[in-house]
Design a protein around this motif. Structure first.
Motif, PDB file in Angstrom:
ATOM      1  N   GLY A  24     -15.297  58.259  -6.745  1.00 36.52           N
ATOM      2  CA  GLY A  24     -14.981  57.643  -5.461  1.00 36.52           C
ATOM      3  C   GLY A  24     -13.920  56.555  -5.537  1.00 36.52           C
ATOM      4  N   LYS A  25     -13.381  56.331  -6.723  1.00 36.36           N
ATOM      5  CA  LYS A  25     -12.342  55.314  -6.911  1.00 36.36           C
ATOM      6  C   LYS A  25     -10.962  55.991  -6.956  1.00 36.36           C
ATOM      7  N   PRO A  26      -9.884  55.202  -6.887  1.00 33.56           N
ATOM      8  CA  PRO A  26      -8.536  55.801  -6.855  1.00 33.56           C
ATOM      9  C   PRO A  26      -8.238  56.752  -8.026  1.00 33.56           C
ATOM     10  N   LEU A  27      -8.806  56.462  -9.200  1.00 27.41           N
ATOM     11  CA  LEU A  27      -8.514  57.313 -10.362  1.00 27.41           C
ATOM     12  C   LEU A  27      -8.981  58.750 -10.147  1.00 27.41           C
ATOM     13  N   GLU A  28     -10.059  58.933  -9.395  1.00 28.71           N
ATOM     14  CA  GLU A  28     -10.592  60.291  -9.176  1.00 28.71           C
ATOM     15  C   GLU A  28      -9.528  61.228  -8.608  1.00 28.71           C
ATOM     16  N   ALA A  29      -8.764  60.731  -7.654  1.00 21.00           N
ATOM     17  CA  ALA A  29      -7.747  61.566  -7.004  1.00 21.00           C
ATOM     18  C   ALA A  29      -6.592  61.920  -7.940  1.00 21.00           C
ATOM     19  N   ARG A  30      -6.480  61.200  -9.039  1.00 18.59           N
ATOM     20  CA  ARG A  30      -5.366  61.431  -9.973  1.00 18.59           C
ATOM     21  C   ARG A  30      -5.721  62.395 -11.098  1.00 18.59           C
ATOM     22  N   ILE A  31      -6.989  62.793 -11.198  1.00 19.91           N
ATOM     23  CA  ILE A  31      -7.402  63.707 -12.272  1.00 19.91           C
ATOM     24  C   ILE A  31      -6.896  65.113 -11.938  1.00 19.91           C
ATOM     25  N   PRO A  32      -6.109  65.725 -12.821  1.00 21.70           N
ATOM     26  CA  PRO A  32      -5.465  67.008 -12.494  1.00 21.70           C
ATOM     27  C   PRO A  32      -6.401  68.211 -12.657  1.00 21.70           C
ATOM     28  N   VAL A  33      -7.432  68.264 -11.819  1.00 23.39           N
ATOM     29  CA  VAL A  33      -8.423  69.344 -11.892  1.00 23.39           C
ATOM     30  C   VAL A  33      -7.908  70.562 -11.130  1.00 23.39           C
ATOM     31  N   LYS A  34      -7.928  71.718 -11.786  1.00 25.19           N
ATOM     32  CA  LYS A  34      -7.551  72.982 -11.141  1.00 25.19           C
ATOM     33  C   LYS A  34      -8.817  73.657 -10.587  1.00 25.19           C
ATOM     34  N   ALA A  35      -8.596  74.683  -9.774  1.00 23.40           N
ATOM     35  CA  ALA A  35      -9.718  75.367  -9.114  1.00 23.40           C
ATOM     36  C   ALA A  35     -10.725  75.930 -10.121  1.00 23.40           C
ATOM     37  N   GLN A  36     -10.238  76.382 -11.264  1.00 20.67           N
ATOM     38  CA  GLN A  36     -11.115  77.017 -12.253  1.00 20.67           C
ATOM     39  C   GLN A  36     -11.755  76.030 -13.229  1.00 20.67           C
ATOM     40  N   ASP A  37     -11.412  74.748 -13.120  1.00 26.65           N
ATOM     41  CA  ASP A  37     -11.892  73.743 -14.080  1.00 26.65           C
ATOM     42  C   ASP A  37     -13.283  73.215 -13.715  1.00 26.65           C
ATOM     43  N   LEU A  38     -13.892  72.531 -14.659  1.00 27.11           N
ATOM     44  CA  LEU A  38     -15.206  71.921 -14.464  1.00 27.11           C
ATOM     45  C   LEU A  38     -15.067  70.407 -14.658  1.00 27.11           C
ATOM     46  N   LEU A  39     -15.392  69.647 -13.611  1.00 28.99           N
ATOM     47  CA  LEU A  39     -15.410  68.189 -13.702  1.00 28.99           C
ATOM     48  C   LEU A  39     -16.861  67.727 -13.664  1.00 28.99           C
ATOM     49  N   ILE A  40     -17.270  66.986 -14.685  1.00 29.34           N
ATOM     50  CA  ILE A  40     -18.635  66.462 -14.757  1.00 29.34           C
ATOM     51  C   ILE A  40     -18.573  64.946 -14.798  1.00 29.34           C
ATOM     52  N   TRP A  41     -19.260  64.305 -13.865  1.00 28.03           N
ATOM     53  CA  TRP A  41     -19.373  62.839 -13.885  1.00 28.03           C
ATOM     54  C   TRP A  41     -20.465  62.465 -14.870  1.00 28.03           C
ATOM     55  N   VAL A  42     -20.104  61.674 -15.859  1.00 28.17           N
ATOM     56  CA  VAL A  42     -21.015  61.319 -16.947  1.00 28.17           C
ATOM     57  C   VAL A  42     -21.559  59.916 -16.725  1.00 28.17           C
ATOM     58  N   ASN A  43     -22.882  59.790 -16.782  1.00 37.12           N
ATOM     59  CA  ASN A  43     -23.488  58.470 -16.671  1.00 37.12           C
ATOM     60  C   ASN A  43     -23.762  57.916 -18.064  1.00 37.12           C
ATOM     61  N   VAL A  44     -23.215  56.731 -18.336  1.00 31.04           N
ATOM     62  CA  VAL A  44     -23.416  56.108 -19.645  1.00 31.04           C
ATOM     63  C   VAL A  44     -24.078  54.745 -19.492  1.00 31.04           C
TER      64      VAL A  44
END
Length: 356
Positions: free
Chosen positions: A47-67
């Motif tokens: 939900g931060k500005p960096l999210e919109a800059r991640i070059p995710v393609k339609a076939q990719d998998l983005l996982i938000w990791v909790n640390v």
């Protein structure tokens, strides 16, 4: 005599704004239209500005990791299964975007996608048998040196210990100091002190050599500019200090502080950075000059550490912490040499923990 033949990061990009080149870096890995990339991103960026800059393609998998808690073997195995279930073939790259814990998660998942069994099997030194999937590290906070190191530190069923191997090392890193701007002060301090402590332990260790010394001395100089002088280019300097601090232990080892902090983290759940700081603050007998300077840095940045956290703990809890700390043989060998077991007794460690 045989010398250590260690692997370093093969490719790296350094510079403000260099994160924008991630898409080009990944394009070189994508050979077909359905090749996919796994992005493991610290959920603090959701939900931060960096999210919109991640070059995710339609076939990719983005996982938000909790640390919020230290990475664990259970977490790694679950993430590996999630990636395997997503697509029947391997990703062409695994990208870790975040702090040291997130980068360690990315390293560990890239290894477990190609090595059978659970990740707990590989906690130790050089147990990984097969090369990892191509993996990229991009720090958004600096200090741990995870971008440079050959380990992915995990809390397992028995202890906190890394997947230490040449295959763990990132294939590519992108060091963009714009990404670490604005990190909250306490977190910036605790994580940066991991780097400072790497340098102290390396420079005071029995494994010291000119390779380690060169990196540690420069990294320590940069840490002083960041934490004592507030240098105007402190983000760039801290990012380089982190990398060089990680390199300083590549041909040597960490020491007493990391051994003690592993016990704190594994039993009490303290994150690595603050765990190191809590431990380091009681280790004057090991590192008198380093601890004195560390306290100067704490004072300058108004950092207050938790006190008396072990003073009244049950004996059995302290005994578990002692067992984890005592099991870090290579670290204690860097402190005392090959006869370290004569010095590192249960009594000595128990007394040390009771002072924390």
């Amino acid at each position: 005599m045989s010398f250590k033949n260690f692997k370093v990061v093969e490719k790296m990009i350094f510079g403000r704004g260099s994160f924008a080149q991630l898409d080009d870096v990944l394009a070189a890995q994508r050979k077909t239209d359905d090749d996919f990339v796994v992005f493991l991103v610290d959920d603090v960026h959701q939900g931060k500005p960096l999210e919109a800059r991640i070059p995710v393609k339609a076939q990719d998998l983005l996982i938000w990791v909790n640390v919020d808690e230290e990475p664990s073997t259970i977490q790694i195995d679950a993430l590996t299964e999630q990636v395997q279930a997503f697509n029947g073939k391997l990703p062409v790259s695994v990208v870790g975007l975040g702090g040291g814990s997130t980068m360690d998660v990315a390293k560990a998942v890239s290894l477990m996608l190609t090595n059978p069994g659970g990740s707990a099997m590989y906690q130790g030194w050089d147990l990984i048998k097969k090369p990892a999937v191509h993996h990229i590290g991009i720090p958004t906070i600096s200090g741990t040196g995870a971008e440079a190191s050959r380990t992915a530190v995990l809390c397992g069923p028995v202890r906190k210990l890394g997947l230490n191997s040449d295959y763990t090392v990132f294939d590519q890193i992108i060091m963009d100091s714009e990404l670490i701007d604005g990190v909250e002060t306490d977190q910036w301090f605790y994580t940066g002190m991991d780097c400072y402590i790497h340098c102290v332990e390396s420079l005071e260790g029995t494994f010291l050599n000119e390779f380690s010394k060169a990196y540690a001395e420069k990294a320590m100089e940069l840490c002083r500019q960041v934490y004592l002088e507030d240098h105007p280019e402190k983000d760039d300097k801290l990012m380089m200090a982190s990398f060089m601090g990680g390199m300083s232990i590549a041909y040597s080892q960490v020491g007493a502080c990391h051994a003690v902090s592993y016990g704190l983290s594994y039993i009490l759940g303290y994150h690595h950075g603050i765990g190191n700081c809590i431990a380091f603050d009681v280790l004057e007998e090991f590192y008198p000059e380093g601890v004195a300077e560390f306290r100067q840095m704490m004072k300058k940045h108004n950092i207050t550490l938790p006190k008396n956290i072990c003073k009244d703990l049950p004996d059995e809890t302290i005994a578990k912490m002692v067992a984890v700390t005592k099991s870090m043989g290579p670290l204690w060998a860097n402190v005392y040499g090959p006869t370290w077991e004569e010095k590192v007794t249960d009594e000595m460690l128990t007394a040390l923990f009771r002072r924390i």
